[in-house]
Design an enzyme around this catalytic site. Structure first.
Site, PDB file in Angstrom:
ATOM      1  N   LYS A 279       0.856  -1.188   0.000  1.00  0.00           N
ATOM      2  CA  LYS A 279       0.000   0.000   0.000  1.00  0.00           C
ATOM      3  C   LYS A 279       0.884   1.226   0.000  1.00  0.00           C
ATOM      4  O   LYS A 279       2.017   1.188   0.485  1.00  0.00           O
ATOM      5  CB  LYS A 279      -0.900   0.019   1.242  1.00  0.00           C
ATOM      6  CG  LYS A 279      -2.133   0.880   1.084  1.00  0.00           C
ATOM      7  CD  LYS A 279      -3.235   0.172   0.299  1.00  0.00           C
ATOM      8  CE  LYS A 279      -4.432   1.042   0.074  1.00  0.00           C
ATOM      9  NZ  LYS A 279      -5.578   0.264  -0.446  1.00  0.00           N
TER      10      LYS A 279
HETATM   11  P1  NAD Z   1     -12.825   8.397  -2.682  1.00  0.00           P
HETATM   12  O1  NAD Z   1     -11.827   9.413  -2.312  1.00  0.00           O
HETATM   13  O2  NAD Z   1     -13.237   8.268  -4.110  1.00  0.00           O
HETATM   14  O3  NAD Z   1     -14.181   8.592  -1.841  1.00  0.00           O
HETATM   15  C1  NAD Z   1     -14.244   8.714  -0.465  1.00  0.00           C
HETATM   16  C2  NAD Z   1     -15.523   9.489  -0.160  1.00  0.00           C
HETATM   17  O4  NAD Z   1     -15.738   9.494   1.243  1.00  0.00           O
HETATM   18  C3  NAD Z   1     -15.455  10.937  -0.615  1.00  0.00           C
HETATM   19  O5  NAD Z   1     -16.648  11.292  -1.288  1.00  0.00           O
HETATM   20  C4  NAD Z   1     -15.273  11.716   0.682  1.00  0.00           C
HETATM   21  O6  NAD Z   1     -15.822  13.014   0.633  1.00  0.00           O
HETATM   22  C5  NAD Z   1     -16.022  10.826   1.657  1.00  0.00           C
HETATM   23  N1  NAD Z   1     -15.562  10.982   3.040  1.00  0.00           N
HETATM   24  C6  NAD Z   1     -14.304  11.113   3.495  1.00  0.00           C
HETATM   25  N2  NAD Z   1     -14.297  11.217   4.826  1.00  0.00           N
HETATM   26  C7  NAD Z   1     -15.575  11.136   5.217  1.00  0.00           C
HETATM   27  C8  NAD Z   1     -16.218  11.168   6.481  1.00  0.00           C
HETATM   28  N3  NAD Z   1     -15.522  11.314   7.603  1.00  0.00           N
HETATM   29  N4  NAD Z   1     -17.555  11.037   6.522  1.00  0.00           N
HETATM   30  C9  NAD Z   1     -18.273  10.895   5.388  1.00  0.00           C
HETATM   31  N5  NAD Z   1     -17.717  10.859   4.169  1.00  0.00           N
HETATM   32  C10 NAD Z   1     -16.390  10.986   4.086  1.00  0.00           C
HETATM   33  O7  NAD Z   1     -12.260   7.029  -2.112  1.00  0.00           O
HETATM   34  P2  NAD Z   1     -12.630   5.551  -2.554  1.00  0.00           P
HETATM   35  O8  NAD Z   1     -11.649   5.128  -3.571  1.00  0.00           O
HETATM   36  O9  NAD Z   1     -14.083   5.459  -2.822  1.00  0.00           O
HETATM   37  O10 NAD Z   1     -12.260   4.762  -1.212  1.00  0.00           O
HETATM   38  C11 NAD Z   1     -13.143   4.689  -0.115  1.00  0.00           C
HETATM   39  C12 NAD Z   1     -12.745   3.511   0.762  1.00  0.00           C
HETATM   40  O11 NAD Z   1     -12.766   2.311  -0.025  1.00  0.00           O
HETATM   41  C13 NAD Z   1     -11.341   3.584   1.373  1.00  0.00           C
HETATM   42  O12 NAD Z   1     -11.362   2.952   2.624  1.00  0.00           O
HETATM   43  C14 NAD Z   1     -10.513   2.762   0.403  1.00  0.00           C
HETATM   44  O13 NAD Z   1      -9.344   2.238   0.992  1.00  0.00           O
HETATM   45  C15 NAD Z   1     -11.502   1.675   0.057  1.00  0.00           C
HETATM   46  N6  NAD Z   1     -11.202   0.971  -1.203  1.00  0.00           N
HETATM   47  C16 NAD Z   1     -11.136   1.643  -2.389  1.00  0.00           C
HETATM   48  C17 NAD Z   1     -10.886   0.933  -3.562  1.00  0.00           C
HETATM   49  C18 NAD Z   1     -10.876   1.587  -4.928  1.00  0.00           C
HETATM   50  O14 NAD Z   1     -10.823   0.871  -5.926  1.00  0.00           O
HETATM   51  N7  NAD Z   1     -10.960   2.897  -5.035  1.00  0.00           N
HETATM   52  C19 NAD Z   1     -10.678  -0.445  -3.511  1.00  0.00           C
HETATM   53  C20 NAD Z   1     -10.762  -1.104  -2.287  1.00  0.00           C
HETATM   54  C21 NAD Z   1     -11.033  -0.377  -1.148  1.00  0.00           C
END
Ligand code: NAD
Length: 477
Positions: A107
């Site tokens: 990561k």
């Molecule tokens: P992203 O940045 O696209 O979206 C995150 C969203 O959460 C944003 O809209 C942000 O405004 C919101 N947010 C942040 N803090 C917040 C809070 N305290 N309360 C409410 N909303 C809040 O990120 P993502 O890629 O969607 O990732 C989200 C989660 O999924 C993370 O934990 C990441 O590790 C996990 N994840 C992502 C992927 C991927 O392919 N992008 C894959 C596996 C896991």
């Protein structure tokens, strides 16, 4: 953010690991080898921006190299720190093992508020960070392959791929150095939606098992289920959109940074996202439903399914007892702390764990990596041959019907669908669906097959740790 009285994110992952390992027969040495993070590289680099030098801190952790390359996203957030990156790298090891993608776990993270910089500045910062990692083989098609995570997306991955190609001009596999690229830069159809799509497939698989559904004190299928989603970013948006538009579920609340939108009649996810695009990500001002300023309190709302899809540690010792959802699917990594997990389990809530629930991203990243190494789009060789064979069958059926006077007519809609060969997107979705079903069944076998395993998370850890242990043993460890 670590709350008082709670273990850190990495300690939380370790505690969950230990809870599972207690039920396994591993030598203490091997157990320790699997648990620890192999290495974490910290880099501090300067970039001249707005007339002065700005210094940034970034990390790349490698948790386990039992298989190579190692795989894991790069996160851009101010909250990024070593403990978090190491926890996320460990989860990647277990996740890859659970969904059988042939990778070790890694990561990366950069301590930055991506909204504070414009596109050109972000490109400079990303290229500089990538340069530091590439020259140490911490980005490399055979050794370490990043992907998007919170705060990064296709755009950043395209910059990283280009930076690698510039520094390795004769590497024919250069594009495979990173996944999550846009299709025009060597990406694959269906990667952007993949993690959210995986959450949908995971829930569909869960609802195929009535005994499991009953354990969550629910019944029936996804149709009409009331869902609360936290985070309408990449993962949360796609999961919420697909579940509401394709499975008849109703998203009754969306929690974002600036509060929540609550609407018991069901939120139009595409419309809310469009509103957020015009407000720099704020939900306030959305003309439907009501705005609740204390977003976190909406996690405690009465609903059937809670989908935390924002960040880690949002369900903690302070609010776990008040969470009402009988079914929680961890779309984010680590949204439930170790202590909260214990409280929720005692309350009888059913948790579909992160390492399974959000594995759609790494699964489709695996397909993208294979595509880059094979230098050919999926379906390019077979699609028209498949269509030609289907056409033969349709023509023969129509000939038989007319020769024998049977009067069969095939519906045009059926013919269209039967005659359409699978393109890359269809193949990617099929591979993802198969992966999510198979992985659920492997967890389920342990969950139901052993009287000492009480929950899906422990089952998921047991399946993955066992696979990692087998790989280490076959290497002579
Ligand atoms: P992203 O940045 O696209 O979206 C995150 C969203 O959460 C944003 O809209 C942000 O405004 C919101 N947010 C942040 N803090 C917040 C809070 N305290 N309360 C409410 N909303 C809040 O990120 P993502 O890629 O969607 O990732 C989200 C989660 O999924 C993370 O934990 C990441 O590790 C996990 N994840 C992502 C992927 C991927 O392919 N992008 C894959 C596996 C896991």
């Amino acid at each position: 953010m670590q709350r008082q009285g709670e273990p850190s994110f990495r300690e939380s992952v370790d505690l969950m690991f230990r809870r599972a390992v207690r039920l396994m027969d591993l030598s203490p040495g091997l157990e320790e080898k699997i648990r620890v993070c192999n290495s974490t590289y910290t880099v501090r680099f300067g970039v001249r921006l707005r007339g002065k030098i700005e210094t940034f801190t970034g990390y790349r952790s490698v948790h386990s190299e039992h298989m190579e390359p190692v795989k894991g996203g790069i996160r851009y957030a101010l909250s990024v720190h070593q403990d978090e990156v190491e926890a996320l790298a460990a989860l990647m090891t277990y996740k890859c093992a659970l969904v059988e993608t042939p990778f070790g776990g890694s990561k990366g993270g950069l301590c930055i508020d991506p909204r504070a910089w414009d596109e050109h500045e972000l490109e400079q910062i990303t290229r500089r960070f990538a340069y530091e990692l590439i020259k140490r083989d911490l980005i490399h098609p055979a050794q370490n392959v990043p992907a998007p995570d919170m705060g990064t997306g296709e755009r950043e991955m395209a910059w990283i791929a280009d930076q690698y190609a510039r520094m390795n001009t004769t590497d024919i596999n250069a594009k495979a150095c990173v996944t999550g690229k846009p299709p025009h830069a060597g990406g694959i159809q269906g990667r952007v939606e993949a993690t959210g799509r995986g959450v949908q497939y995971a829930l569909r698989e869960f609802f195929r098992h009535p005994e499991d559904v009953a354990q969550a004190k629910l019944s029936g299928g996804l149709e009409g289920k009331r869902i609360v989603v936290q985070g309408l970013g990449n993962v949360g948006f796609h999961a919420a959109k697909f579940l509401s538009e394709e499975d008849g579920a109703k998203v009754i609340a969306v929690i974002e940074r600036d509060g929540a939108i609550v609407d018991e009649t069901g939120i139009d996810i595409a419309a809310l996202r469009q509103h957020m695009d015009g407000t720099k990500g704020l939900v306030a001002g959305y003309p439907h439903g009501r705005h609740v300023a204390d977003g976190a309190s909406v996690l405690e709302m009465d609903c059937d399914i809670l989908i935390p899809a924002a960040m880690e540690g949002v369900i903690h010792l302070g609010n776990a007892a008040r969470i009402k959802a009988p079914l929680i699917i961890e779309a984010a990594n680590g949204p439930i702390t170790f202590g909260a997990d214990e409280i929720l389990r005692q309350k009888g809530a059913l948790i579909i764990p992160d390492m399974y629930a959000n594995a759609g991203g790494v699964t489709v990243s695996y397909f993208e990596w294979v595509k880059n190494l094979s230098h050919i789009r999926f379906g390019r060789m077979q699609r028209r041959a498949e269509e030609a064979r289907s056409r033969l069958l349709i023509e023969e059926l129509e000939r038989l019907s007319s020769d024998k006077g049977l009067g069969w007519t095939l519906a045009e809609d059926f013919k269209d669908r039967f005659l359409t060969g699978s393109d890359e997107l269809a193949l990617v979705r099929s591979g993802l669906d198969d992966t999510m079903r198979t992985a659920y069944q492997s967890m389920r076998e342990v969950w139901h097959g052993r009287s000492d395993v009480e929950d899906l998370r422990t089952a998921a850890y047991i399946v993955s740790i066992d696979r990692v242990a087998k790989t280490y043993r076959s290497k002579g460890l």
